[in-house]
Design a protein around this motif. Structure first.
Motif, PDB file in Angstrom:
ATOM      1  N   GLU A 456      21.900 -62.078 -42.201  1.00  0.00           N
ATOM      2  CA  GLU A 456      20.465 -62.375 -42.209  1.00  0.00           C
ATOM      3  C   GLU A 456      19.836 -61.972 -43.541  1.00  0.00           C
ATOM      4  O   GLU A 456      20.203 -60.964 -44.148  1.00  0.00           O
ATOM      5  CB  GLU A 456      19.774 -61.630 -41.068  1.00  0.00           C
ATOM      6  CG  GLU A 456      18.319 -62.005 -40.862  1.00  0.00           C
ATOM      7  CD  GLU A 456      17.721 -61.321 -39.643  1.00  0.00           C
ATOM      8  OE1 GLU A 456      16.547 -61.572 -39.355  1.00  0.00           O
ATOM      9  OE2 GLU A 456      18.444 -60.546 -38.992  1.00  0.00           O
ATOM     10  N   PRO A 458      17.086 -60.551 -46.236  1.00  0.00           N
ATOM     11  CA  PRO A 458      16.210 -59.382 -46.191  1.00  0.00           C
ATOM     12  C   PRO A 458      14.792 -59.765 -45.767  1.00  0.00           C
ATOM     13  O   PRO A 458      14.376 -60.926 -45.868  1.00  0.00           O
ATOM     14  CB  PRO A 458      16.226 -58.865 -47.638  1.00  0.00           C
ATOM     15  CG  PRO A 458      17.411 -59.494 -48.271  1.00  0.00           C
ATOM     16  CD  PRO A 458      17.614 -60.798 -47.586  1.00  0.00           C
ATOM     17  N   GLU A 459      14.040 -58.786 -45.305  1.00  0.00           N
ATOM     18  CA  GLU A 459      12.624 -58.978 -44.985  1.00  0.00           C
ATOM     19  C   GLU A 459      11.883 -59.482 -46.218  1.00  0.00           C
ATOM     20  O   GLU A 459      12.205 -59.110 -47.349  1.00  0.00           O
ATOM     21  CB  GLU A 459      12.026 -57.647 -44.515  1.00  0.00           C
ATOM     22  CG  GLU A 459      10.588 -57.715 -44.069  1.00  0.00           C
ATOM     23  CD  GLU A 459      10.445 -58.319 -42.686  1.00  0.00           C
ATOM     24  OE1 GLU A 459       9.320 -58.741 -42.349  1.00  0.00           O
ATOM     25  OE2 GLU A 459      11.447 -58.354 -41.949  1.00  0.00           O
ATOM     26  N   LYS A 460      10.889 -60.331 -46.020  1.00  0.00           N
ATOM     27  CA  LYS A 460      10.118 -60.884 -47.130  1.00  0.00           C
ATOM     28  C   LYS A 460       8.661 -60.447 -47.057  1.00  0.00           C
ATOM     29  O   LYS A 460       8.169 -60.058 -45.996  1.00  0.00           O
ATOM     30  CB  LYS A 460      10.190 -62.411 -47.122  1.00  0.00           C
ATOM     31  CG  LYS A 460      11.578 -62.970 -47.387  1.00  0.00           C
ATOM     32  CD  LYS A 460      11.565 -64.488 -47.387  1.00  0.00           C
ATOM     33  CE  LYS A 460      12.957 -65.044 -47.675  1.00  0.00           C
ATOM     34  NZ  LYS A 460      12.975 -66.536 -47.663  1.00  0.00           N
ATOM     35  N   ASP A 524      19.280 -53.500 -46.958  1.00  0.00           N
ATOM     36  CA  ASP A 524      18.437 -52.616 -46.152  1.00  0.00           C
ATOM     37  C   ASP A 524      17.329 -51.982 -46.991  1.00  0.00           C
ATOM     38  O   ASP A 524      16.189 -51.823 -46.515  1.00  0.00           O
ATOM     39  CB  ASP A 524      19.295 -51.536 -45.506  1.00  0.00           C
ATOM     40  CG  ASP A 524      20.268 -52.108 -44.478  1.00  0.00           C
ATOM     41  OD1 ASP A 524      20.089 -53.271 -44.076  1.00  0.00           O
ATOM     42  OD2 ASP A 524      21.211 -51.382 -44.089  1.00  0.00           O
ATOM     43  N   SER A 527      14.733 -54.683 -47.640  1.00  0.00           N
ATOM     44  CA  SER A 527      13.959 -54.908 -46.420  1.00  0.00           C
ATOM     45  C   SER A 527      12.979 -53.769 -46.178  1.00  0.00           C
ATOM     46  O   SER A 527      11.814 -53.995 -45.806  1.00  0.00           O
ATOM     47  CB  SER A 527      14.900 -55.053 -45.221  1.00  0.00           C
ATOM     48  OG  SER A 527      15.625 -56.268 -45.287  1.00  0.00           O
ATOM     49  N   SER A 528      13.415 -52.525 -46.413  1.00  0.00           N
ATOM     50  CA  SER A 528      12.522 -51.379 -46.238  1.00  0.00           C
ATOM     51  C   SER A 528      11.345 -51.450 -47.196  1.00  0.00           C
ATOM     52  O   SER A 528      10.200 -51.151 -46.819  1.00  0.00           O
ATOM     53  CB  SER A 528      13.294 -50.071 -46.463  1.00  0.00           C
ATOM     54  OG  SER A 528      14.296 -49.906 -45.490  1.00  0.00           O
ATOM     55  N   HIS A 530      10.001 -54.158 -48.508  1.00  0.00           N
ATOM     56  CA  HIS A 530       9.084 -55.231 -48.121  1.00  0.00           C
ATOM     57  C   HIS A 530       8.375 -54.912 -46.808  1.00  0.00           C
ATOM     58  O   HIS A 530       7.204 -55.283 -46.629  1.00  0.00           O
ATOM     59  CB  HIS A 530       9.852 -56.546 -48.017  1.00  0.00           C
ATOM     60  CG  HIS A 530      10.274 -57.068 -49.350  1.00  0.00           C
ATOM     61  ND1 HIS A 530      11.205 -58.057 -49.509  1.00  0.00           N
ATOM     62  CD2 HIS A 530       9.882 -56.730 -50.608  1.00  0.00           C
ATOM     63  CE1 HIS A 530      11.376 -58.322 -50.789  1.00  0.00           C
ATOM     64  NE2 HIS A 530      10.576 -57.522 -51.480  1.00  0.00           N
ATOM     65  N   GLU A 531       9.056 -54.255 -45.891  1.00  0.00           N
ATOM     66  CA  GLU A 531       8.382 -53.829 -44.657  1.00  0.00           C
ATOM     67  C   GLU A 531       7.264 -52.844 -44.985  1.00  0.00           C
ATOM     68  O   GLU A 531       6.181 -52.890 -44.372  1.00  0.00           O
ATOM     69  CB  GLU A 531       9.400 -53.192 -43.713  1.00  0.00           C
ATOM     70  CG  GLU A 531      10.361 -54.189 -43.083  1.00  0.00           C
ATOM     71  CD  GLU A 531      11.527 -53.509 -42.389  1.00  0.00           C
ATOM     72  OE1 GLU A 531      11.576 -52.253 -42.427  1.00  0.00           O
ATOM     73  OE2 GLU A 531      12.387 -54.211 -41.838  1.00  0.00           O
ATOM     74  N   ASN A 534       4.351 -54.859 -46.376  1.00  0.00           N
ATOM     75  CA  ASN A 534       3.672 -55.571 -45.292  1.00  0.00           C
ATOM     76  C   ASN A 534       2.842 -54.612 -44.440  1.00  0.00           C
ATOM     77  O   ASN A 534       1.717 -54.936 -44.031  1.00  0.00           O
ATOM     78  CB  ASN A 534       4.694 -56.304 -44.424  1.00  0.00           C
ATOM     79  CG  ASN A 534       5.329 -57.484 -45.146  1.00  0.00           C
ATOM     80  OD1 ASN A 534       4.729 -58.047 -46.071  1.00  0.00           O
ATOM     81  ND2 ASN A 534       6.527 -57.854 -44.746  1.00  0.00           N
ATOM     82  N   TRP A 681       1.166 -64.175 -38.555  1.00  0.00           N
ATOM     83  CA  TRP A 681       2.302 -63.802 -37.718  1.00  0.00           C
ATOM     84  C   TRP A 681       2.824 -65.038 -36.978  1.00  0.00           C
ATOM     85  O   TRP A 681       2.047 -65.908 -36.637  1.00  0.00           O
ATOM     86  CB  TRP A 681       1.888 -62.729 -36.698  1.00  0.00           C
ATOM     87  CG  TRP A 681       1.461 -61.449 -37.358  1.00  0.00           C
ATOM     88  CD1 TRP A 681       0.214 -61.098 -37.784  1.00  0.00           C
ATOM     89  CD2 TRP A 681       2.302 -60.357 -37.701  1.00  0.00           C
ATOM     90  NE1 TRP A 681       0.213 -59.863 -38.353  1.00  0.00           N
ATOM     91  CE2 TRP A 681       1.482 -59.366 -38.316  1.00  0.00           C
ATOM     92  CE3 TRP A 681       3.672 -60.110 -37.548  1.00  0.00           C
ATOM     93  CZ2 TRP A 681       1.995 -58.170 -38.793  1.00  0.00           C
ATOM     94  CZ3 TRP A 681       4.156 -58.909 -38.007  1.00  0.00           C
ATOM     95  CH2 TRP A 681       3.330 -57.951 -38.628  1.00  0.00           C
TER      96      TRP A 681
END
Length: 681
Positions: A456, A458-460, A524, A527-528, A530-531, A534, A681
């Motif tokens: 998957e 990474p978070e965007k 990871d 993703s961290s 970008h989380e 956000n 969302w």
């Protein structure tokens, strides 16, 4: 503006013929035959009319065009090519006049090893010692790579790479002298050996039984030997008509007594397809062409080396396939243009063809065709066992999925590793629905969907500009995997498949594991990051909303300063993690990238087929420490400052819902200049 069309392609002039374009960028070659080698990726070979022999990789390079990868391998515009199975640098290639060369790619040179190197130019075939056709066969024994067969009016063999040759048959043709006279006239003769007849046109040794050798001629005879050429037997099929050309004989890779012959009579204005099958070593033959168009004469037929009875035929109008040893045929055209197919060959899981005018084509996955089951209900979904995939370049794991027209129900596709852990999962959508990171769109009917081995993404951060582009998820390591297709609670299908390492590399399993581990850490960390961004933007937006309500209610006096201080602290962390000023792809030229892009860029340095370097690990540890510092500061704000601000809001009694009076009903609420819109969302 002028175009010159010729049998090598076309040349274009924009200045009335003073200068002309070349043909090097046109896939319009006319190939006589096709063969492949055992390199990786394998290469495709053929002789192209009015040009040279050609060798080209079956798979493009990651950088650079195909022109870099195309080169000649001796011989000339016509004839067969045969590549040493154990040493693809050694290539045999033919040319008219009986010319035969052996090419050494490592040395970059070609040597003349002609069987009878007497130039025949201008002479009729009737006065020559040996008759070699324009496209005389050159075939390497499937049992001994140093044994090579060549066809003239008889069959010759060498076991020392052409240093010496021995005839292993008598003249196997009709030797009709009336068909061997000087060609052309009355003003100009035309003798270059393309006009020679009464020659051996095809040779095939059984892959099952050494010494069983077939030979077919261009004047309609078929012979076979079962004792390594000690004796030959005429086993010509009956009913072929006058002067048929035995274009190609295919010795079955599954049964020494079975062979197939592709026969043509188009030179006699007979365009009917003619494929003959024997199952008793030539004692009897059946014509097996049901389903092939009446004017699609056949130049080649091959049997799949892994699936008995699965045949492929190259015809004047395309490719056909048979699942029952030729009893019936159906087109295998797909996206192939309507074009004469001169030869076909099966290489691993690919079908490779040569055409007249459209160069080489490859059908790059025979998995579905090999698993064809006429009894399978069309009303049920299906997923076929995929072929192994190599983790290299742009390769993919190719999954073939069939969805019936009446397909309904929640459908999911899941990839699992050997331990049963989920690697990736998608919801399957059809019709007007759109795909995405977690959705794949399939159509009703047969689909081929490619998985790029990636976990998957990474978070965007929505709308964020990145430099370089944010990397995809880590690539799966070579090993065993399972694809699971499920429809509702009532139907599922699991198919195992392998991801193979690039055989050209020395990368070990431990190297792949180390790379995957580091890419996962980078994934990871990104993703961290970008989380966190956000979360910061969500909290800042909510602070702005609370402050706006307080201001409308006249209760903001005690909230403004704490709100500004909290937003300032959040913004400092945000701007350390991500460059907020970049709004277009060129902005990073002016505004330095931040931690997230530096971490993302490191993924590209680690990705590939090598273990991570020590310096990549050192850089990552430095960046991760900086990110951890910001994440720690954010955690402090979220666990201490945000609850304190919430308590202050409660103490101030800011209404959850503010009902404006009539004087302010049409006014937009004022917000802080740094306030941002809530994310979607």
């Amino acid at each position: 503006r002028m175009i010159n069309a010729n049998d090598g392609g076309a040349n274009v002039s924009f200045n009335a013929g003073r200068t002309w374009s070349t043909q090097t960028n046109q896939p319009t070659s006319q190939f006589y035959r096709v063969t492949t080698d055992n390199s990786h990726p394998y290469r495709v070979y053929g002789a192209q009319q009015d040009n040279s022999t050609a060798s080209v990789s079956s798979r493009g390079r990651q950088f650079g065009g195909w022109e870099r990868d195309l080169y000649s391998v001796g011989g000339c515009e016509c004839g067969y090519i045969a590549v040493h199975p154990d040493d693809p640098d050694i290539v045999y290639a033919g040319c008219y006049g009986g010319y035969l060369s052996i090419y050494d790619h490592d040395l970059g040179e070609s040597r003349n090893i002609s069987i009878w190197p007497e130039n025949p130019m201008g002479a009729g075939a009737d006065v020559l010692k040996h008759r070699f056709q324009w496209t005389f066969p050159i075939v390497i024994s499937p049992h001994d790579p140093e044994t090579v067969y060549v066809g003239a009016e008889r069959v010759f063999r060498t076991i020392d790479r052409g240093q010496t040759w021995e005839p292993i048959s008598d003249d196997l043709s009709t030797n009709d002298k009336t068909k061997q006279r000087s060609s052309g006239g009355p003003i100009t003769q035309d003798n270059t050996s393309v006009e020679y007849y009464c020659t051996v046109f095809t040779i095939a040794e059984s892959p099952v039984e050494p010494g069983v050798i077939w030979a077919g001629t261009d004047d309609g005879l078929v012979h076979v030997t079962s004792d390594d050429a000690e004796t030959w037997t005429n086993v010509t099929p009956a009913g072929m008509g006058d002067w048929p050309m035995i274009s190609l004989i295919e010795a079955s890779p599954h049964d020494a007594d079975t062979a197939y012959a592709a026969v043509t009579r188009y030179k006699s204005d007979d365009f009917r397809p003619m494929i003959y099958r024997t199952r008793d070593r030539g004692q009897t033959w059946d014509r097996v062409v049901k389903g092939i168009d009446n004017d699609a004469f056949v130049r080649s037929v091959r049997e799949d080396p892994t699936t008995p009875g699965l045949l492929y035929a190259g015809t004047e109008s395309g490719v056909y396939v048979s699942h029952n040893a030729g009893d019936s045929w159906q087109p295998l055209q797909l996206n192939l243009p309507r074009v004469p197919v001169t030869d076909v060959t099966v290489k691993d899981d690919d079908l490779v063809i040569a055409t007249q005018g459209r160069s080489f084509w490859i059908l790059d996955d025979l998995a579905v065709i090999r698993q064809h089951d006429a009894e399978r209900p069309v009303s049920e979904p299906a997923m076929f066992d995929p072929a192994p995939a190599y983790r290299e370049g742009w390769d993919r794991a190719r999954l073939h999925i069939y969805l019936p027209e009446e397909h309904k129900g929640d459908t999911r596709l899941t990839i699992r590793n050997a331990a049963g852990d989920e690697v990736r999962a998608w919801t399957v959508v059809t019709g007007d629905a759109k795909g995405g990171d977690d959705k794949i769109k399939l159509e009703h009917g047969m689909n081929r969907w490619n998985w790029n081995f990636r976990y998957e993404n990474p978070e965007k951060v929505p709308g964020a500009v990145s430099w370089p582009r944010h990397p995809p998820g880590p690539r799966a390591v070579p090993g065993s995997y399972t694809a699971v297709l499920s429809v509702g609670d009532d139907w599922s299908r699991e198919v195992p498949f392998e991801i193979l390492p690039d055989p050209r590399r020395e990368t070990t399993a431990a190297d792949y594991a180390a790379q995957f581990e580091m890419l996962t850490e980078i994934h990871d960390a990104l993703s961290s990051a970008h989380e966190a961004v956000n979360d910061i933007r969500t909290v800042r937006a909510q602070i702005g909303v609370a402050l706006s309500r307080a201001k409308d209610a006249g209760l903001d006096e005690n909230l403004k300063d704490p709100a500004d201080e909290l937003k300032k602290s959040l913004k400092e962390i945000e701007e350390t993690i991500i460059q907020t000023k970049s709004k277009s792809s060129q902005d990073p030229l002016n505004f330095p990238i931040r931690l997230n892009d530096k971490i993302g860029a490191l993924a590209y340095a680690v990705d590939g087929d090598h273990p991570p370097t020590a310096q990549s690990r050192a850089v990552f540890e430095t960046l991760r420490a900086q990110l951890d510092e910001q994440l720690g500061a954010l955690e402090t704000l979220m666990s201490e400052s945000v609850p304190a601000f919430n308590a202050l809001v409660l103490d101030t009694r800011v209404p959850a819902i503010f009902v404006p009076d009539e004087d302010t009903a049409d006014d937009e609420p004022e917000t802080d200049e740094d306030e941002e819109e809530s994310p979607e969302w």
